[in-house]
Structures are given as C-alpha cells and as structure tokens.
Motif scaffolding. Structure first.
Motif, PDB file in Angstrom:
ATOM      1  N   UNK A 248      -9.396   1.188  -3.209  1.00 57.31           N
ATOM      2  CA  UNK A 248     -10.734   1.748  -3.181  1.00 57.31           C
ATOM      3  C   UNK A 248     -10.737   3.222  -2.834  1.00 57.31           C
ATOM      4  N   UNK A 249      -9.904   3.624  -1.872  1.00 61.31           N
ATOM      5  CA  UNK A 249      -9.845   5.031  -1.468  1.00 61.31           C
ATOM      6  C   UNK A 249      -9.323   5.920  -2.584  1.00 61.31           C
ATOM      7  N   UNK A 250      -8.382   5.410  -3.361  1.00 58.76           N
ATOM      8  CA  UNK A 250      -7.739   6.217  -4.396  1.00 58.76           C
ATOM      9  C   UNK A 250      -8.421   6.109  -5.760  1.00 58.76           C
ATOM     10  N   UNK A 251      -9.418   5.236  -5.893  1.00 58.12           N
ATOM     11  CA  UNK A 251     -10.067   5.058  -7.190  1.00 58.12           C
ATOM     12  C   UNK A 251      -9.236   4.238  -8.154  1.00 58.12           C
ATOM     13  N   UNK A 252      -8.438   3.325  -7.611  1.00 60.94           N
ATOM     14  CA  UNK A 252      -7.570   2.450  -8.407  1.00 60.94           C
ATOM     15  C   UNK A 252      -8.219   1.068  -8.492  1.00 60.94           C
ATOM     16  N   UNK A 253      -8.265   0.485  -9.669  1.00 67.43           N
ATOM     17  CA  UNK A 253      -8.817  -0.858  -9.817  1.00 67.43           C
ATOM     18  C   UNK A 253      -7.845  -1.882  -9.233  1.00 67.43           C
ATOM     19  N   UNK A 254      -8.373  -2.798  -8.433  1.00 64.67           N
ATOM     20  CA  UNK A 254      -7.554  -3.888  -7.908  1.00 64.67           C
ATOM     21  C   UNK A 254      -7.793  -5.109  -8.780  1.00 64.67           C
TER      22      UNK A 254
ATOM     23  N   UNK B  15      11.854 -12.446  -3.745  1.00 69.32           N
ATOM     24  CA  UNK B  15      12.808 -11.343  -3.646  1.00 69.32           C
ATOM     25  C   UNK B  15      12.296 -10.064  -4.274  1.00 69.32           C
ATOM     26  N   UNK B  16      11.492 -10.157  -5.340  1.00 72.78           N
ATOM     27  CA  UNK B  16      11.025  -8.959  -6.031  1.00 72.78           C
ATOM     28  C   UNK B  16       9.604  -8.573  -5.648  1.00 72.78           C
ATOM     29  N   UNK B  17       9.039  -9.219  -4.632  1.00 76.86           N
ATOM     30  CA  UNK B  17       7.660  -8.970  -4.216  1.00 76.86           C
ATOM     31  C   UNK B  17       7.650  -8.163  -2.931  1.00 76.86           C
ATOM     32  N   UNK B  18       6.841  -7.105  -2.910  1.00 80.27           N
ATOM     33  CA  UNK B  18       6.753  -6.279  -1.712  1.00 80.27           C
ATOM     34  C   UNK B  18       5.823  -6.935  -0.689  1.00 80.27           C
ATOM     35  N   UNK B  19       6.342  -7.126   0.518  1.00 81.63           N
ATOM     36  CA  UNK B  19       5.540  -7.709   1.584  1.00 81.63           C
ATOM     37  C   UNK B  19       5.302  -6.650   2.650  1.00 81.63           C
ATOM     38  N   UNK B  20       4.221  -6.776   3.367  1.00 80.76           N
ATOM     39  CA  UNK B  20       3.852  -5.793   4.362  1.00 80.76           C
ATOM     40  C   UNK B  20       3.020  -6.462   5.448  1.00 80.76           C
ATOM     41  N   UNK B  21       2.786  -5.755   6.546  1.00 84.74           N
ATOM     42  CA  UNK B  21       2.047  -6.281   7.713  1.00 84.74           C
ATOM     43  C   UNK B  21       2.777  -7.495   8.289  1.00 84.74           C
TER      44      UNK B  21
ATOM     45  N   UNK C 236       0.798  -1.229   0.000  1.00 82.31           N
ATOM     46  CA  UNK C 236       0.000   0.000   0.000  1.00 82.31           C
ATOM     47  C   UNK C 236       0.829   1.276   0.000  1.00 82.31           C
ATOM     48  N   UNK C 237       1.941   1.306   0.718  1.00 82.34           N
ATOM     49  CA  UNK C 237       2.764   2.515   0.782  1.00 82.34           C
ATOM     50  C   UNK C 237       3.313   2.882  -0.593  1.00 82.34           C
ATOM     51  N   UNK C 238       3.713   1.883  -1.372  1.00 83.45           N
ATOM     52  CA  UNK C 238       4.200   2.162  -2.730  1.00 83.45           C
ATOM     53  C   UNK C 238       3.082   2.738  -3.588  1.00 83.45           C
TER      54      UNK C 238
ATOM     55  N   UNK D  50      -6.086  -8.106   1.672  1.00 85.02           N
ATOM     56  CA  UNK D  50      -7.117  -7.634   2.587  1.00 85.02           C
ATOM     57  C   UNK D  50      -6.530  -6.789   3.715  1.00 85.02           C
ATOM     58  N   UNK D  51      -5.208  -6.853   3.901  1.00 84.81           N
ATOM     59  CA  UNK D  51      -4.553  -6.140   4.999  1.00 84.81           C
ATOM     60  C   UNK D  51      -4.134  -4.734   4.578  1.00 84.81           C
ATOM     61  N   UNK D  52      -4.921  -4.103   3.706  1.00 80.35           N
ATOM     62  CA  UNK D  52      -4.673  -2.704   3.384  1.00 80.35           C
ATOM     63  C   UNK D  52      -4.646  -2.353   1.910  1.00 80.35           C
ATOM     64  N   UNK D  53      -4.238  -3.268   1.033  1.00 78.40           N
ATOM     65  CA  UNK D  53      -4.071  -2.900  -0.367  1.00 78.40           C
ATOM     66  C   UNK D  53      -5.408  -2.737  -1.088  1.00 78.40           C
ATOM     67  N   UNK D  54      -6.335  -3.674  -0.879  1.00 73.85           N
ATOM     68  CA  UNK D  54      -7.649  -3.541  -1.508  1.00 73.85           C
ATOM     69  C   UNK D  54      -8.332  -2.261  -1.026  1.00 73.85           C
TER      70      UNK D  54
END
Length: 324
Positions: A190-196, A318-324, A155-157, A182-186
């Motif tokens: 939605x808040x930014x009007x970006x399609x997931x 290695x190239x995947x952003x992980x969070x939470x 989400x930060x990116x 579900x831990x923030x990206x979806x």
C-alpha cells in the motif's frame, strides 16, 4: 464490478481476479470445454484479470487461456509467471536466459506479443536481486511485459526490488487461514503503490460453498500440504463449520463472504480465486458488503492462527521467503 489500477501506472483490472491454476489439472481432471465455459462465466461476471503460469499443467493452463482469448477476443489483463525448473528436484532459476525463454514460450501459448504482468514465481536467493530486476526491466523496455511482479516474498525484498525499478504487483497466499501478509507485506504494498494479489483466498477449496470430502484431497497437490492431512484436516473442517453457519444465517455464500473479507484488507488487495467449474465460479458472487460488526464476528469465529498444520510441507517452503 469495482476496478482498480494494477500498480501505480495501470492498466485497470477488476477488483476480483481469476486464478487459472486449476485448468492444469492440479486439483483434479478437467477438459478444455469445461475450462472454456468457466472462462466465459468469469467474463460474464465482470472479472477481467486472469492469472496463470507456465508451470500450471506444464503449459496446459496457458494454452487453454490462449484458446479462449483467440476465440472470444475479450478485453482482459493477463499475468503469468516463470522461475521453476521441473525436477527432480525442482529448482528456481531467475537467470535472464531462463526467464526470457520461458516468457517467449508463454507468449506463444497465450497468443500475445506482450503480457501485462510477468512474475518471478519464486526468488532465486543465490542470484543478486539487481540482476533479476534488471532482466525484468529490460523485458519491460522491450515491450514483452507491461510490468513485473514477485511471488511469495518478504517486505524487505519488495522494498529492495522496488527501489531498483518499480514493481507492479506482489502475489502471496492470503486468506482467512493464511494471514502472514498482514505482518507487513500488505502494508508495504500500500505504501509503495504496489497491488497485492492474494492467491488461494478460498483456502484451496476449504472455504468453498460445501465442505471438501477428505477423499478429494488425500492425493495430489493438496496432500503435500499438512493442513490437508489427518488429523489436521478434520480439525480445520470443524473450526470452519461455525463460519459456514454465520454465512448461511445471512443468506451469503461461504466463498463470497471469504472473498469480501480478503478484499476488505485494503483497496489495493485483489483476490484471485480459482476453479475449473462455471458452477463453482457463480458461487463467488454477489459479494456481501461486510460491516465492522460482520468483520468482528468473523474474527471471533476464525481468529488469526486458527488453522491446524502448516500451509506447505518442508520441501515446498524452501523457496518461500518467511519473515516475522
């Protein structure tokens, strides 16, 4: 088929998309004729959003899609991706030179002057994000792309990129057995009007109409994913079996139910299941109208975290952003 806007500014796409990774032979051999028949079935079903990438079969998927577009001339929305440089070792390159050259090759294979959505397939973390989004914005201004997207990000990116120039879509893995978004990206999309855009919404075949035999996943791409290795594979099959019984009792197909569950995550969530078979594609529809009670029962049968084993091996992560 319900439609929605791809990002805030469109174009409109079908609420169910199509992932063309399988056309590159990644999940087993296929032929051009089989792939073209699958695309015909897709279009007949009302699906108008096609997602491919330069690396799927090293150009094969895009070439097949381009052949279909030229012969059928359908009204569809196209997305493709670039960033990977074939190894060994495979690496990620978000430089302007690489993205431009790969996009030009993709457009040639697709037979298009513009692609509606162009993703960076993975983020190159050593390169400033301002530079990468600047390149994508330039491509948009030049009419090469309708908008840009990002894949497997946190989400930060998304917040940072969207502040530089509005993002049209984010694509991350999301399904009943891969629920990190579900831990923030979806929610942030939605808040930014970006399609997931949810890729692998059918768990790479584990949520197909029939259970996968282990022999079909014991080599190739899936064999690198811990969930498809033993003993995890058998454990996961056993845990999914009650969900199969739940679907059968209601007269719903397993994939249609799994797709309906993903779509219910939000009006901006678009799953892009993939297949190389028109017969398998027809099992995705009709989508059941899940009630709150249905969703609660599905959550009971397949709770968050039910899957045994990680979705990718250490090298792939290695190239995947992980969070939470």
């Amino acid at each position: 088929m319900r439609t929605l806007s791809l990002g805030r500014t469109g174009p409109d796409i079908s609420a169910l998309g199509f992932g063309a990774m399988s056309f590159g032979g990644i999940f087993g051999p296929t032929t051009e004729a089989e792939s073209l028949a699958c695309l015909d079935a897709m279009y007949e079903a009302g699906i108008t959003f096609i997602d491919t990438a330069n690396i799927y079969g090293m150009g094969i998927s895009e070439t097949v899609v381009g052949t279909w577009l030229a012969s059928r001339k359908p009204k569809v929305v196209l997305a493709t991706k670039a960033s990977f440089v074939a190894g060994p070792p495979r690496r990620v390159d978000n430089s302007a030179e690489h993205l431009r050259s790969e996009l030009e090759a993709s457009l040639k294979r697709l037979g298009r002057e513009q692609v509606d959505l162009f993703y960076i397939h993975r983020r190159e973390h050593a390169r400033p994000l301002e530079e990468v989004i600047g390149t994508l914005h330039d491509l948009e201004r030049e009419g090469k792309i309708g908008g840009y997207g990002m894949s497997e990000i946190a989400p930060e990116t998304l917040r940072e990129a969207h502040a530089i120039h509005p993002c049209r879509a984010v694509q991350n893995e999301y399904s009943l057995w891969s629920r990190q978004p579900e831990l923030g990206l979806i929610q942030e999309c939605g808040r930014l009007g970006v399609t997931f855009v949810a890729f692998s919404p059918l768990a790479r075949g584990m949520l197909g109409q029939r259970p996968l035999p282990f022999a079909s996943v014991s080599d190739g791409f899936r064999s690198q994913n811990p969930r498809f290795t033993q003993p995890y594979f058998d454990r996961n099959q056993a845990r999914i079996e009650p969900f199969r019984a739940f679907c059968a009792a209601r007269g719903w197909s397993v994939p249609a139910t799994a797709l309906a569950w993903v779509m219910a995550a939000g009006p901006h969530v678009v799953p892009i299941p993939g297949t190389r078979s028109a017969e398998r594609l027809k099992e995705w529809l009709p989508l059941p109208d899940l009630t709150e009670e249905d969703r609660a029962e599905i959550e009971r049968i397949l709770p968050a975290g039910f899957a045994a084993g990680d979705r990718y091996g250490d090298g792939q992560l290695l190239s995947i952003e992980r969070y939470c």
